[in-house]
Design an enzyme around this catalytic site. Structure first.
Site, PDB file in Angstrom:
ATOM      1  N   CYS A  84       0.879  -1.177   0.000  1.00  0.00           N
ATOM      2  CA  CYS A  84       0.000   0.000   0.000  1.00  0.00           C
ATOM      3  C   CYS A  84       0.910   1.219   0.000  1.00  0.00           C
ATOM      4  CB  CYS A  84      -0.923   0.021   1.210  1.00  0.00           C
ATOM      5  SG  CYS A  84      -1.873   1.563   1.364  1.00  0.00           S
ATOM      6  N   CYS A 198      -0.275   3.835  -6.526  1.00  0.00           N
ATOM      7  CA  CYS A 198      -1.369   3.332  -5.697  1.00  0.00           C
ATOM      8  C   CYS A 198      -1.668   1.929  -6.187  1.00  0.00           C
ATOM      9  CB  CYS A 198      -2.609   4.219  -5.814  1.00  0.00           C
ATOM     10  SG  CYS A 198      -4.061   3.550  -4.960  1.00  0.00           S
TER      11      CYS A 198
END
Length: 233
Positions: A84, A198
């Protein structure tokens, strides 16, 4: 189990699934025993990272992430991965708590630019608003000698729509929207290469791949480093 690594996932779950799928593909295994040993902690209920980064009155994800590290420390993994990008806002605190190396996905992404695009000078970043506004990629890009190009407000809003409204809420990759965002970074902002910073954008690239466009997929950079390290255990 010996010689394994630990994955702190669930941010989001479908993106974590994509990361694991890419690891398994990159392993090039020809039998069950040739795949890598790893433990996945899919902590889906961790509070949203961007919400906290932009407003510290929101629930703090760091508390859960630190608890995860402490729990996994007891199993003694050889290293950790954190698929992440936005969660790397807490990298220093998490790395300090971990009893083994914690791979740094943004740095791995930047490391791969000169290999994939040796002539690149202007490097763009597409990511969550939290990653963009708090410069999670800034130092890595600038210290590597690139000119960092951040998206304008229009592109940040479109990227937020793609990540949150399309992918996280509906598990749907809007191919036209994804292409529009990346194309504008290349044509309007004159980027020589664009980092997909992302993991939901990495998921978009996996499902609706853009070809012949200078992209650096941060998740794939982490996948490659993960497999490289795991094969040395």
């Amino acid at each position: 189990m010996e010689n394994f690594f630990a994955i702190i996932g669930g941010m989001g779950t479908m993106a974590t699934e994509s990361y694991i799928h890419q690891i398994n593909l990159a392993t090039n295994a020809r039998s069950d025993q040739e795949y890598l040993n790893y433990i996945l902690l899919n902590h889906a209920t961790i509070p949203d990272r961007t919400s906290y980064i932009l407003d510290h009155n929101q629930p703090n994800p760091l508390l859960d992430l630190l608890a995860d590290i402490k729990a996994l420390n007891q199993l003694k993994p050889s290293f950790y991965t954190l698929p992440c990008n936005t969660a790397h806002y807490f990298y220093k605190q998490l790395s300090k708590e971990a009893n083994a190396p914690l791979l740094h996905m943004p740095q791995e992404a930047v490391n791969s630019i000169k290999i994939s695009y040796p002539r690149a000078k202007r490097v763009g970043i597409l990511a969550t608003r939290g990653t963009i506004m708090h410069g999670i990629y800034d130092n890595a890009v600038i210290n590597a000698g690139f000119e960092l190009i951040k998206p304008n407000e229009e592109l940040i809003s479109l990227t937020t729509e793609l990540i949150y409204e399309k992918i996280k809420v509906n598990n749907y990759v809007d191919a036209a929207l994804y292409r529009k965002i990346v194309t504008k970074m290349i044509t309007d902002l004159k980027c020589d290469a664009v980092i997909l910073g992302c993991t939901e954008l990495s998921l978009a690239q996996e499902r609706e791949p853009l070809r012949n466009i200078p992209l650096i997929d941060a998740q794939m950079a982490l996948v490659n480093k993960t497999v490289e390290m795991a094969k040395t255990l």
